[in-house]
Design a protein around this motif. Structure first.
Motif, PDB file in Angstrom:
ATOM      1  N   ASP A 287       0.832  -1.203   0.000  1.00  0.00           N
ATOM      2  CA  ASP A 287       0.000   0.000   0.000  1.00  0.00           C
ATOM      3  C   ASP A 287       0.870   1.258   0.000  1.00  0.00           C
ATOM      4  OD1 ASP A 287      -2.391  -1.525   0.230  1.00  0.00           O
ATOM      5  OD2 ASP A 287      -1.965  -1.762   2.376  1.00  0.00           O
ATOM      6  N   GLU A 288       0.277   2.344  -0.470  1.00  0.00           N
ATOM      7  CA  GLU A 288       0.910   3.641  -0.299  1.00  0.00           C
ATOM      8  C   GLU A 288       0.961   3.980   1.186  1.00  0.00           C
ATOM      9  OE1 GLU A 288      -1.275   6.530  -2.446  1.00  0.00           O
ATOM     10  OE2 GLU A 288      -0.694   5.791  -4.430  1.00  0.00           O
ATOM     11  N   LYS A 289       1.890   4.819   1.554  1.00  0.00           N
ATOM     12  CA  LYS A 289       2.010   5.209   2.951  1.00  0.00           C
ATOM     13  C   LYS A 289       2.471   6.657   3.023  1.00  0.00           C
ATOM     14  CE  LYS A 289       5.951   2.206   2.407  1.00  0.00           C
ATOM     15  NZ  LYS A 289       5.377   1.710   1.153  1.00  0.00           N
ATOM     16  N   THR A 290       2.229   7.301   4.137  1.00  0.00           N
ATOM     17  CA  THR A 290       2.642   8.698   4.320  1.00  0.00           C
ATOM     18  C   THR A 290       3.467   8.830   5.587  1.00  0.00           C
ATOM     19  OG1 THR A 290       0.620   9.250   5.520  1.00  0.00           O
ATOM     20  CG2 THR A 290       0.627   9.634   3.140  1.00  0.00           C
ATOM     21  N   THR A 291       4.305   9.850   5.607  1.00  0.00           N
ATOM     22  CA  THR A 291       5.129  10.140   6.778  1.00  0.00           C
ATOM     23  C   THR A 291       5.511  11.611   6.728  1.00  0.00           C
ATOM     24  OG1 THR A 291       7.059   9.422   8.050  1.00  0.00           O
ATOM     25  CG2 THR A 291       7.366   9.662   5.680  1.00  0.00           C
ATOM     26  N   ASN A 292       6.190  12.086   7.755  1.00  0.00           N
ATOM     27  CA  ASN A 292       6.750  13.434   7.793  1.00  0.00           C
ATOM     28  C   ASN A 292       8.264  13.343   7.878  1.00  0.00           C
ATOM     29  OD1 ASN A 292       4.130  14.543   7.935  1.00  0.00           O
ATOM     30  ND2 ASN A 292       4.133  14.410  10.171  1.00  0.00           N
ATOM     31  N   TRP A 293       8.936  14.263   7.240  1.00  0.00           N
ATOM     32  CA  TRP A 293      10.386  14.367   7.385  1.00  0.00           C
ATOM     33  C   TRP A 293      10.678  15.525   8.331  1.00  0.00           C
ATOM     34  CZ3 TRP A 293      12.098  14.333   1.522  1.00  0.00           C
ATOM     35  CH2 TRP A 293      11.922  13.038   1.005  1.00  0.00           C
ATOM     36  N   LEU A 294      11.506  15.277   9.328  1.00  0.00           N
ATOM     37  CA  LEU A 294      11.866  16.291  10.311  1.00  0.00           C
ATOM     38  C   LEU A 294      13.361  16.542  10.268  1.00  0.00           C
ATOM     39  CD1 LEU A 294       9.744  15.019  13.335  1.00  0.00           C
ATOM     40  CD2 LEU A 294       9.082  16.649  11.563  1.00  0.00           C
ATOM     41  N   LEU A 295      13.748  17.789  10.393  1.00  0.00           N
ATOM     42  CA  LEU A 295      15.160  18.182  10.326  1.00  0.00           C
ATOM     43  C   LEU A 295      15.433  19.196  11.422  1.00  0.00           C
ATOM     44  CD1 LEU A 295      17.148  19.260   7.155  1.00  0.00           C
ATOM     45  CD2 LEU A 295      17.049  20.774   9.121  1.00  0.00           C
ATOM     46  N   MET A 296      16.536  19.014  12.117  1.00  0.00           N
ATOM     47  CA  MET A 296      16.993  20.020  13.083  1.00  0.00           C
ATOM     48  C   MET A 296      18.510  20.026  13.083  1.00  0.00           C
ATOM     49  SD  MET A 296      16.069  20.675  17.105  1.00  0.00           S
ATOM     50  CE  MET A 296      14.480  21.421  16.697  1.00  0.00           C
ATOM     51  N   ASP A 297      19.085  21.210  12.951  1.00  0.00           N
ATOM     52  CA  ASP A 297      20.543  21.311  12.892  1.00  0.00           C
ATOM     53  C   ASP A 297      20.969  22.698  13.347  1.00  0.00           C
ATOM     54  OD1 ASP A 297      23.160  20.607  12.438  1.00  0.00           O
ATOM     55  OD2 ASP A 297      23.066  20.716  10.262  1.00  0.00           O
ATOM     56  N   THR A 298      22.197  22.798  13.807  1.00  0.00           N
ATOM     57  CA  THR A 298      22.824  24.074  14.133  1.00  0.00           C
ATOM     58  C   THR A 298      23.954  24.308  13.146  1.00  0.00           C
ATOM     59  OG1 THR A 298      22.303  23.847  16.483  1.00  0.00           O
ATOM     60  CG2 THR A 298      24.053  25.374  15.896  1.00  0.00           C
ATOM     61  N   VAL A 299      23.928  25.450  12.471  1.00  0.00           N
ATOM     62  CA  VAL A 299      24.923  25.733  11.432  1.00  0.00           C
ATOM     63  C   VAL A 299      25.576  27.079  11.711  1.00  0.00           C
ATOM     64  CG1 VAL A 299      23.741  24.363   9.668  1.00  0.00           C
ATOM     65  CG2 VAL A 299      23.177  26.773   9.930  1.00  0.00           C
ATOM     66  N   PRO A 300      26.870  27.202  11.448  1.00  0.00           N
ATOM     67  CA  PRO A 300      27.514  28.509  11.562  1.00  0.00           C
ATOM     68  C   PRO A 300      27.088  29.409  10.422  1.00  0.00           C
ATOM     69  CG  PRO A 300      29.067  26.895  10.720  1.00  0.00           C
ATOM     70  CD  PRO A 300      27.819  26.135  11.054  1.00  0.00           C
ATOM     71  N   ILE A 301      27.036  30.699  10.680  1.00  0.00           N
ATOM     72  CA  ILE A 301      26.711  31.681   9.653  1.00  0.00           C
ATOM     73  C   ILE A 301      28.012  32.342   9.196  1.00  0.00           C
ATOM     74  CG2 ILE A 301      25.517  33.834   9.133  1.00  0.00           C
ATOM     75  CD1 ILE A 301      23.665  31.451   9.414  1.00  0.00           C
ATOM     76  N   ALA A 302      28.336  32.158   7.932  1.00  0.00           N
ATOM     77  CA  ALA A 302      29.558  32.745   7.390  1.00  0.00           C
ATOM     78  C   ALA A 302      29.478  34.269   7.449  1.00  0.00           C
ATOM     79  CB  ALA A 302      29.761  32.294   5.945  1.00  0.00           C
ATOM     80  N   GLU A 303      30.609  34.900   7.669  1.00  0.00           N
ATOM     81  CA  GLU A 303      30.646  36.355   7.776  1.00  0.00           C
ATOM     82  C   GLU A 303      30.084  37.019   6.520  1.00  0.00           C
ATOM     83  OE1 GLU A 303      33.834  39.912   8.917  1.00  0.00           O
ATOM     84  OE2 GLU A 303      34.436  37.803   8.962  1.00  0.00           O
ATOM     85  N   LYS A 304      30.298  36.391   5.353  1.00  0.00           N
ATOM     86  CA  LYS A 304      29.829  36.976   4.096  1.00  0.00           C
ATOM     87  C   LYS A 304      28.312  37.078   4.021  1.00  0.00           C
ATOM     88  CE  LYS A 304      29.547  34.483   0.399  1.00  0.00           C
ATOM     89  NZ  LYS A 304      29.822  33.666  -0.782  1.00  0.00           N
ATOM     90  N   LEU A 305      27.579  36.292   4.836  1.00  0.00           N
ATOM     91  CA  LEU A 305      26.122  36.306   4.795  1.00  0.00           C
ATOM     92  C   LEU A 305      25.500  37.250   5.826  1.00  0.00           C
ATOM     93  CD1 LEU A 305      25.204  32.516   4.345  1.00  0.00           C
ATOM     94  CD2 LEU A 305      25.394  34.300   2.588  1.00  0.00           C
ATOM     95  N   ARG A 306      26.269  37.708   6.781  1.00  0.00           N
ATOM     96  CA  ARG A 306      25.711  38.521   7.856  1.00  0.00           C
ATOM     97  C   ARG A 306      25.268  39.886   7.321  1.00  0.00           C
ATOM     98  NH1 ARG A 306      30.539  36.958  12.124  1.00  0.00           N
ATOM     99  NH2 ARG A 306      30.108  34.703  12.085  1.00  0.00           N
ATOM    100  N   GLY A 307      24.029  40.246   7.636  1.00  0.00           N
ATOM    101  CA  GLY A 307      23.470  41.498   7.154  1.00  0.00           C
ATOM    102  C   GLY A 307      22.936  41.426   5.743  1.00  0.00           C
ATOM    103  N   LYS A 308      22.925  40.229   5.130  1.00  0.00           N
ATOM    104  CA  LYS A 308      22.473  40.083   3.749  1.00  0.00           C
ATOM    105  C   LYS A 308      21.214  39.218   3.667  1.00  0.00           C
ATOM    106  CE  LYS A 308      27.061  40.493   1.626  1.00  0.00           C
ATOM    107  NZ  LYS A 308      28.051  39.820   0.753  1.00  0.00           N
ATOM    108  N   ARG A 309      20.554  39.299   2.524  1.00  0.00           N
ATOM    109  CA  ARG A 309      19.399  38.451   2.258  1.00  0.00           C
ATOM    110  C   ARG A 309      19.891  37.126   1.692  1.00  0.00           C
ATOM    111  NH1 ARG A 309      14.109  39.527   1.786  1.00  0.00           N
ATOM    112  NH2 ARG A 309      14.557  41.774   1.888  1.00  0.00           N
TER     113      ARG A 309
END
Length: 351
Positions: A287-309
């Motif tokens: 049979d077909e089946k359903t589930t959810n995918w869950l993700l949790m992580d801590t990542v560093p933010i590179a200096e080049k991205l700070r203050g940017k979109r």
């Protein structure tokens, strides 16, 4: 008189009370000792390593630990980089020293400076010969009541007169680290169910935006705070379908950055940075089946991205070749992501 009769904020000729001023400092830092900002008062080796360390500019709040000084604090600032000498070790063994930012207040038994007007009443200091596991100067016998914040520990091997960055362990934390949250919620990915919502790419080719297809909101943009050092990412794919008589397995993850490339970033990514990959593996059933995918992580933010979109994209890929119609999402599915940007993480999260 139990109550200070002359609050410091009354204009001249009234004289201010040092106790009330220190109480204001305590309130300003929320009673939390530590650095004013991430990156303040960093301790590192000299540009050309030698018998000293360098303390970079910055500021800190320091609790008053003198008898009767409860509910009071000091604030101190280092305006320019300062070189702090570190004594060499002999052949008999190594040594650990603490670098501290200390207040000497004569009112609470601190040493009186040569110049009562100019001070210094606050200074950088070395507490030498501590246990290698010590992280606070107040844990060193004889220093329990020190009004001081510990910046770093220097662990020198035997017969060493040159301090390198590898010997320096940073210990100071931000007193009141900033946090900012951004939420993306897409309860319906599309108006109808079409084959375009199927997962088709492999992990080996860099995966794909999933769910794919024209008009699917499988990415979102966030302005990253200038002070953000890390991001805690909590993402979900809701109502994933697995096909009947299929045994698909593979990975899902988030990618992010400020520049899209067609699978030409390292690891064939489409954005420069990524979370950890998480695995899915559907059991073989009729049979077909359903589930959810869950993700949790801590990542560093590179200096080049700070203050940017930056763009954050939901990604997935197969680890096998299970055939068409093995993994998909339809109009009953959704996507969600909560990103908490933080100025500083607790030490256990930095390992």
């Amino acid at each position: 008189m139990a109550v200070d009769p002359v609050p410091w904020f009354i204009q001249a000729p009234a004289e201010h009370s040092a106790e009330v001023a220190r109480t204001l400092a305590y309130q300003a830092i929320g009673g939390k000792e530590g650095l004013a900002r991430a990156g303040d008062l960093i301790v590192r080796a000299l540009p050309v390593p030698g018998g000293a360390v360098q303390v970079l500019p910055g500021a800190a709040g320091i609790l008053n630990r003198g008898s009767g000084g409860g509910g009071q604090a000091y604030v101190g600032r280092v305006g320019a980089a300062v070189t702090v000498p570190i004594a060499a070790t002999g052949s008999g063994g190594g040594r650990s020293d603490l670098i501290v930012f200390r207040v000497d207040d004569p009112q609470y038994g601190g040493q009186t400076p040569d110049s009562p007007v100019e001070g210094p009443y606050i200074r950088l200091d070395v507490v030498s010969g501590v246990n290698v596991s010590v992280t606070r100067v107040q844990d060193v016998p004889g220093h329990e009541a020190d009004s001081a914040v510990t910046l770093a520990r220097v662990d020198l091997p035997a017969s060493t007169g040159t301090v390198t960055d590898a010997m320096v362990t940073p210990l100071a934390t931000v007193a009141s680290p900033r946090r900012e949250e951004s939420v993306f919620a897409r309860p319906r990915i599309a108006a109808d169910d079409t084959p375009e919502r199927n997962l088709t790419a492999s992990v080996g080719t860099g995966g794909e935006f999933f769910p794919g297809g024209g008009g699917v909101a499988n990415e979102f943009q966030v302005v990253i705070p200038e002070w953000a050092a890390y991001a805690v990412i909590d993402a979900s794919w809701l109502s994933i379908y697995y096909g009947a008589n299929r045994n698909p397995f593979g990975d899902y993850w988030l990618e992010f950055g400020d520049e899209y490339r067609p699978h030409t970033w390292p690891n064939k990514q489409q954005f420069e940075f990524a979370t950890q990959h998480f695995s899915f593996n559907a059991p073989l059933t009729a049979d077909e089946k359903t589930t959810n995918w869950l993700l949790m992580d801590t990542v560093p933010i590179a200096e080049k991205l700070r203050g940017k979109r930056a763009t954050f994209a939901f990604k997935a890929g197969y680890g096998n070749s299970p055939g068409a119609g093995s993994v998909w999402m339809n109009s009953q599915g959704g996507l969600g992501c909560r990103i908490t940007f933080v100025e500083q993480l607790i030490a256990a999260n930095l390992a």
